[in-house]
Enzyme design. Structure first.
Site, PDB file in Angstrom:
ATOM      1  N   ASP A  97      22.935  50.510  -5.552  1.00  0.00           N
ATOM      2  CA  ASP A  97      21.510  50.186  -5.537  1.00  0.00           C
ATOM      3  C   ASP A  97      21.007  49.609  -4.224  1.00  0.00           C
ATOM      4  OD1 ASP A  97      22.630  47.646  -5.508  1.00  0.00           O
ATOM      5  OD2 ASP A  97      22.200  47.251  -7.613  1.00  0.00           O
ATOM      6  N   GLU A 119      28.406  54.508  -9.790  1.00  0.00           N
ATOM      7  CA  GLU A 119      27.790  53.365 -10.467  1.00  0.00           C
ATOM      8  C   GLU A 119      26.341  53.698 -10.823  1.00  0.00           C
ATOM      9  OE1 GLU A 119      28.792  48.966  -9.527  1.00  0.00           O
ATOM     10  OE2 GLU A 119      26.659  49.149  -9.069  1.00  0.00           O
ATOM     11  N   GLU A 133      16.665  46.254  -5.663  1.00  0.00           N
ATOM     12  CA  GLU A 133      17.761  47.074  -6.162  1.00  0.00           C
ATOM     13  C   GLU A 133      17.374  47.944  -7.359  1.00  0.00           C
ATOM     14  OE1 GLU A 133      19.621  43.773  -3.810  1.00  0.00           O
ATOM     15  OE2 GLU A 133      18.038  43.885  -5.329  1.00  0.00           O
ATOM     16  N   HIS A 212      23.176  34.626  -3.760  1.00  0.00           N
ATOM     17  CA  HIS A 212      22.470  35.135  -2.588  1.00  0.00           C
ATOM     18  C   HIS A 212      21.216  35.942  -2.931  1.00  0.00           C
ATOM     19  CE1 HIS A 212      24.742  38.650  -3.919  1.00  0.00           C
ATOM     20  NE2 HIS A 212      23.864  39.377  -3.274  1.00  0.00           N
ATOM     21  N   ARG A 214      17.741  37.720  -3.700  1.00  0.00           N
ATOM     22  CA  ARG A 214      16.377  37.418  -3.235  1.00  0.00           C
ATOM     23  C   ARG A 214      15.538  36.732  -4.300  1.00  0.00           C
ATOM     24  NH1 ARG A 214      17.164  42.439  -0.714  1.00  0.00           N
ATOM     25  NH2 ARG A 214      16.760  42.470   1.541  1.00  0.00           N
ATOM     26  N   HIS A 245      26.419  32.033   1.448  1.00  0.00           N
ATOM     27  CA  HIS A 245      25.877  33.207   2.131  1.00  0.00           C
ATOM     28  C   HIS A 245      25.167  32.780   3.412  1.00  0.00           C
ATOM     29  CE1 HIS A 245      23.617  36.975   2.687  1.00  0.00           C
ATOM     30  NE2 HIS A 245      24.469  37.520   1.849  1.00  0.00           N
TER      31      HIS A 245
END
Length: 372
Positions: A97, A119, A133, A212, A214, A245
């Site tokens: 993604d 996937e 994603e 991490h 968004r 991260h």
């Protein structure tokens, strides 16, 4: 010879595609395989390439300071054009993604290659969560010629979108292939990091944290940090290890809230082999990572997911993960239950992983072999 291009750009993609590269390259009589990396991630990507002994045939090296989705998407599209036109692959494999996946599938479609989506079929049906994603995977799903779905739930999602059933192959997730190979490799030859941290930890229990995404930037990370600090205060005998991260939107709230807490270890992002070792050493894992939701159950590690939605509902149904979002009380209460209730910990640790048995790459390569 069947010409195949395997395309990826981030560390998670590299981990999940590495065993597929190896599987295709074992079949030299059938396949001509080349690897292209966009460099959407750089340092973290290179660590994985080194660990799996992969030397890309094409390296677009696109990562730049202050990179944004607009520039990255455009550069992947235009940068792939000469590569696709010179190599002329029959099949292009993309994964999951990412922006590399979405833009790569469009570029491959333009070039006339068959797009193979590894996937495939994961969905939250909320285009803003995870962002970007969810839209990336839906766009790729509309373009793909073949869909390698990790589970029957993923297959059902694709069928509801009118994907031809003959083009959907349920394989399990390639991340389990990578994990099982890697655990064996790391256990035979521990790294210096593993040896030193093992001595430092002794017999102490470990809670591993990764974060991490968004959608958690800002208030979400503030709440996650509050929960970790609270847990560390009430469980001083437990070590909370957080490989932080490098994104400033993660670094700043984590350092502000957790630096100086005695039993919280804030460390730099780990090389893949060290992260695998640390997952295996942990008692409980708190994460917003999709891949960790798939990997940890194969190691018998309970996972609390720091997200409000997940495109991996199979794990929730199987009882290998619990969705806690960024709610302080949910994070604290579920973590405390697992640390203090041995029966609950054992029960969750022994649940069956719904993401496969480590044979996904063989199934994918077999399918392509028989498609001609």
């Amino acid at each position: 010879m069947i010409k195949i291009l395997i395309l990826f750009g981030t560390r998670p993609e590299a981990i999940k595609m590495a065993p597929l590269v190896e599987e295709f390259k074992k079949r030299k009589d059938k396949f001509d395989v080349k690897v292209c990396v966009t460099g959407q991630h750089r340092e973290m990507l290179d660590q994985v390439l080194d660990f799996f002994d992969i030397v890309p045939d094409f390296d677009m090296d696109l990562m730049k300071p202050n990179q944004n989705l607009y520039n990255l998407t455009a550069e992947i599209l235009t940068g792939l054009k000469p590569i696709l036109e010179s190599y002329r692959p029959e099949f292009v494999f993309v994964h999951g993604d990412t922006t590399t996946t979405m833009a790569g599938s469009i570029a491959s479609f333009y070039a006339g290659a068959k797009v193979c989506h590894v996937e495939a079929g994961l969905r939250t049906f909320d285009k803003l969560s995870p962002f970007p994603e969810e839209v990336n995977r839906q766009i790729t799903g509309r373009i793909a010629d073949y869909h390698f779905a990790p589970t029957s739930t993923s297959k059902e999602n694709l069928l509801k979108e009118n994907v031809d059933e003959s083009k959907i192959i349920v394989t399990g997730n390639t991340v389990i292939d990578a994990l099982l190979q890697s655990v064996e490799k790391v256990s035979k030859k521990p790294t210096l990091f593993a040896e030193e941290l093992s001595k430092e930890l002794g017999e102490k229990r470990v809670v591993l944290i990764t974060g991490h995404r968004r959608e958690n930037h800002g208030a979400g990370f503030e709440r996650i940090c509050q929960a970790i600090k609270k847990l560390a205060t009430v469980k001083p005998e437990v070590v909370f290890i957080y490989p932080v991260h490098l994104n400033p939107k993660v670094l700043e709230p984590v350092n502000k809230n957790l630096s100086g807490v005695e039993n919280v270890m804030l460390i730099e992002p780990l090389a893949y082999e060290n992260f695998i070792w640390l997952m295996n050493r942990s008692t409980v894992i708190l994460t917003d990572s999709g891949g960790v939701q798939e990997e940890a159950p194969s190691l018998g590690k309970p996972v609390l997911v720091l997200r409000d939605t997940t495109e991996r509902p199979e794990a929730i149904e199987a009882g290998t993960v619990i969705l806690v979002g960024t709610d302080v009380d949910l994070i604290v209460n579920h973590t405390m239950e697992l640390l203090e209730n041995e029966d609950k910990l054992i029960e969750m640790s022994n649940r069956h992983n719904p993401y496969g048995d480590g044979q996904a790459c063989r199934k994918i390569a077999d399918f392509i072999s028989n498609s001609r």
